[in-house]
Design an enzyme around this catalytic site. Structure first.
Site, short mmCIF file in Angstrom:
data_model
loop_
_atom_site.label_atom_id
_atom_site.label_comp_id
_atom_site.label_asym_id
_atom_site.label_seq_id
_atom_site.Cartn_x
_atom_site.Cartn_y
_atom_site.Cartn_z
N ASN A 37 0.80 -1.23 0.00
CA ASN A 37 0.00 0.00 0.00
C ASN A 37 0.83 1.28 0.00
O ASN A 37 0.31 2.36 0.27
CB ASN A 37 -0.97 -0.01 1.18
CG ASN A 37 -0.24 -0.05 2.51
OD1 ASN A 37 0.99 -0.19 2.55
ND2 ASN A 37 -0.96 0.07 3.59
N ASP A 43 3.88 -5.75 4.30
CA ASP A 43 2.62 -6.12 4.95
C ASP A 43 2.14 -7.48 4.44
O ASP A 43 2.75 -8.07 3.53
CB ASP A 43 1.57 -5.03 4.72
CG ASP A 43 1.52 -4.58 3.27
OD1 ASP A 43 1.43 -5.46 2.38
OD2 ASP A 43 1.62 -3.35 3.01
N ASP A 112 5.56 -17.10 14.60
CA ASP A 112 6.53 -16.75 15.63
C ASP A 112 5.77 -16.65 16.95
O ASP A 112 4.74 -15.99 17.02
CB ASP A 112 7.17 -15.41 15.27
CG ASP A 112 8.65 -15.37 15.58
OD1 ASP A 112 9.00 -15.68 16.74
OD2 ASP A 112 9.44 -15.04 14.69
N ASP A 219 10.37 -17.90 20.17
CA ASP A 219 11.35 -16.88 20.49
C ASP A 219 11.97 -17.10 21.87
O ASP A 219 11.24 -17.31 22.84
CB ASP A 219 10.62 -15.52 20.45
CG ASP A 219 11.56 -14.34 20.43
OD1 ASP A 219 12.24 -14.15 19.42
OD2 ASP A 219 11.59 -13.58 21.42
N GLU A 276 14.06 -21.14 19.61
CA GLU A 276 15.26 -20.30 19.56
C GLU A 276 15.89 -20.29 20.95
O GLU A 276 15.22 -19.97 21.93
CB GLU A 276 14.89 -18.87 19.14
CG GLU A 276 16.12 -18.01 18.89
CD GLU A 276 15.91 -16.54 19.14
OE1 GLU A 276 16.63 -15.73 18.53
OE2 GLU A 276 15.04 -16.17 19.95
N HIS A 351 16.82 -12.66 10.74
CA HIS A 351 16.59 -11.21 10.90
C HIS A 351 17.44 -10.58 11.99
O HIS A 351 17.41 -9.36 12.15
CB HIS A 351 15.10 -10.97 11.18
CG HIS A 351 14.69 -11.54 12.52
ND1 HIS A 351 14.68 -12.90 12.77
CD2 HIS A 351 14.31 -10.94 13.66
CE1 HIS A 351 14.31 -13.10 14.03
NE2 HIS A 351 14.08 -11.93 14.59
N ASP A 352 18.16 -11.39 12.78
CA ASP A 352 19.01 -10.86 13.85
C ASP A 352 20.49 -10.91 13.51
O ASP A 352 21.33 -10.43 14.28
CB ASP A 352 18.85 -11.70 15.12
CG ASP A 352 17.46 -11.60 15.73
OD1 ASP A 352 16.81 -10.56 15.55
OD2 ASP A 352 17.05 -12.58 16.40
#
Ligand code: TEU
Ligand code: CA
Length: 577
Positions: A37, A43, A112, A219, A276, A351-352
């Site tokens: 968008n 998104d 997650d 997590d 994790e 992503h870390d």
């Protein structure tokens, strides 16, 4: 809040026993994947518009990083409502459509699960701030250190440092007490000792399973059971100790995981689970993944992604050179330990973490493609379930920001201010960030060579890596020799050859500084992988590997696949007869 799933979500898929062993998982970080968008933030409808790309790559599972309602202090790892989608990402209906779209393509979805902590804006915590509330005990509240004024310097109940710098305790005026947060002050830790907390979480998990999800990535799940809350001895020059060493892998971890498994039917329903576990060891992983214990299917260890930090140093930003023998040795130890019991997860980045090709390979234009391919080959030839982080299949690289203004990640920003206040040189701090900052992994997905790499029609929340003009999905799909097609072939090999999934693993030449070579054996089938893990020429000592007469090359980075002299980052997989 808890609207019923739309009809679409009920398209469920078959989950045979142990299906996840032959699967390849693809991680999506929604904020950076695809923006539908034009607000510059990825998104859910954006993801749904790219499902054919995932099907073409051939992955079996998508792990979706958090899309729940969140104040976004830690990009969604601070959840204020577990049963709703944040408006930034869309609505529950959008998620139902995503799940259905994945299932129609035979792709499963893993959510997650962030339940070590909530957001401080979650209604549970808002209630818990009232000392008289029945939810007071849902979090870790403690009085100040005896003899200290509440809120004064040094009055924190213990000397623990949070993972994002600063004390792990936050003072709350209202009651004069402190609450524990192993991450940011906006991520208070839930008290898993309280059975009501555990029940509420299992109910929420069941609600998601009923909605059609196929499993959970959990997590920091080894932090839910905590060791005694006491002081540790700081490193010289420091006042605090890293919280992970003190809290991780508490005495009730196995008990809580088994209880969760039974309450949600994780094994009974063949859902996939990966925990994790920063600070986990082979021993903790073995007990958590031993099928007899009914806890988890696999864990993410941090051992191999800690080898380029100084041993006994101040943490991940305290850099050290990485040695190939040390890396091989570590992966081998996990392979051996989980050969008969449990199962490995295989990952180079997420992503870390920094981008794999920049960290373990060579992201110069000369070697980027071959090193990205060779990293993938080595990963997929280990025994376990491979995880691909979005863009890894394109060989996306670190972004190398040079000024602190470019960073958005809370860990990076807090580390920068903390390190400078401790008197560290600004150049050293910026260098560490350019190597290790989580924002390296979070720049937008590079779809094509149009403006902002086709990620958004607006201004992206984090700038696109300037190399998108050459490194992008559209170009790689066109090029049969691309990193993308190499990943496709590796995934297909796994689906076609049970030896890739189940074969016994053996590491050869453990001490070699350049060559990584392993065999995989299942009945009379033997796979041999040879890889040059360096930017120089290297040769494989013929006596160190099995005889190659009659061997078939299943996959190679280079055309001429005969000689044992390997080009930089050249690798091959042979099937021996
Ligand atoms: O990460 C936990 C974790 O220990 C680290 O990877 C963390 O990101 C940091 O680098 C420690 O130095 C998980 C999530 O993956 C991460 O994104 C969250 O920020 C964190 O938990 C808190 O939920
Ligand atoms: Ca958007």
């Amino acid at each position: 809040m808890t609207s019923e799933p739309t009809q679409a979500a009920v398209v469920s898929v078959d989950r045979p026993t142990d299906w996840w062993k032959s699967a390849v998982v693809y991680q999506i970080y929604p904020r950076s994947f695809a923006d539908s968008n034009g607000d510059g933030i990825g998104d859910i409808p954006g993801i749904t518009s790219r499902l054919d790309y995932l099907a073409d790559l051939g992955v079996d599972v998508v792990w979706l990083s958090p899309v729940y309602a969140s104040p976004m202090d830690d990009n969604g790892y601070d959840i204020s409502d577990y049963q709703d989608v944040d408006p930034m990402f869309g609505a529950l209906d959008d998620l139902d459509r995503l799940i259905a779209g994945l299932h129609e393509r035979g792709i499963k979805i893993v959510m997650d699960l962030v339940v070590n902590h909530t957001s401080d804006e979650h209604s549970w915590f808002i209630q818990s701030r009232d000392p008289a509330s029945p939810k007071r005990d849902w979090y870790w509240w403690r009085p100040p250190r005896p003899g200290f004024e509440p809120g004064s310097e040094g009055a924190e109940p213990t000397n623990w440092e949070s993972a994002f710098s600063g004390s792990a305790w936050q003072f709350d005026e209202r009651s004069g007490e402190y609450y524990l947060h192993l991450f940011s002050p906006k991520q208070p830790d839930l008290n898993w000792e309280n059975p009501e907390v555990r029940r509420a979480i299992y109910d929420m998990m069941n609600w998601w399973v009923d909605r059609g999800v196929d499993g959970f990535r959990m997590d920091v799940i080894n932090l839910i059971s905590k060791h005694e809350l006491g002081d540790g001895v700081p490193l010289p020059g420091r006042t605090r100790v890293s919280c992970f060493f003190f809290t991780a892998n508490g005495p009730r971890l196995d008990e809580f995981l088994a209880e969760m498994n039974a309450a949600v039917g994780l094994d009974a329903r063949n859902l996939v689970t990966v925990g994790e576990m920063p600070g986990s060891t082979i021993e903790t992983a073995r007990s958590a993944t031993d099928p007899e214990n009914h806890e988890l299917n696999m864990v993410f260890t941090f051992e191999h992604v800690s080898l380029d930090s100084r041993p006994g140093g101040s943490g991940k930003f305290d850099l050290a050179p990485l040695s190939l023998p040390a890396l091989k040795k570590n992966l081998n130890e996990w392979q051996v330990a989980l050969a008969e019991v449990g199962w490995n997860s295989l990952y180079w980045d997420n992503h870390d973490q920094p981008r794999a090709v920049s960290r373990f390979g060579d992201d110069s234009s000369e070697h980027r493609v071959n090193s990205a391919k060779t990293l993938a080959t080595v990963q997929h030839m280990h025994r376990g379930t491979p995880y691909i982080y979005q863009g890894e299949e394109l060989g996306m690289t670190n972004t190398y920001f040079s000024s602190i203004e470019q960073y958005r990640d809370i860990e990076s920003l807090r580390y920068h201010s903390d390190a400078l206040s401790l008197g560290m040189e600004v150049e050293t701090v910026l260098h560490s960030l350019s190597v290790k900052s989580r924002d390296n992994a979070r720049t937008p997905m590079q779809w094509d060579d149009s403006s902002h790499a086709g990620f958004t029609e607006g201004i992206p929340w984090l700038p696109v890596n300037p190399n998108y003009l050459t490194v992008n999905a559209a170009a790689e799909i066109e090029d049969p020799n691309s990193v993308f097609h190499h990943f496709r072939k590796l995934i297909k090999l796994r689906h076609d050859h049970p030896v890739v999934v189940y074969g016994r693993f053996e590491l050869l030449l453990p001490d070699h500084e350049q060559i990584w070579t392993v065999t995989r054996t299942l009945d009379d089938q033997v796979l041999l992988m040879i890889a040059n893990w360096s930017s120089q020429l290297a040769s494989v000592p013929p006596e160190a590997i099995p005889d190659l007469t009659g061997a078939q090359v299943l996959l190679a980075t280079h055309e001429d696949s005969a000689a044992l002299e390997l080009e930089p980052w050249e690798s091959r997989i042979y099937l021996l007869s």
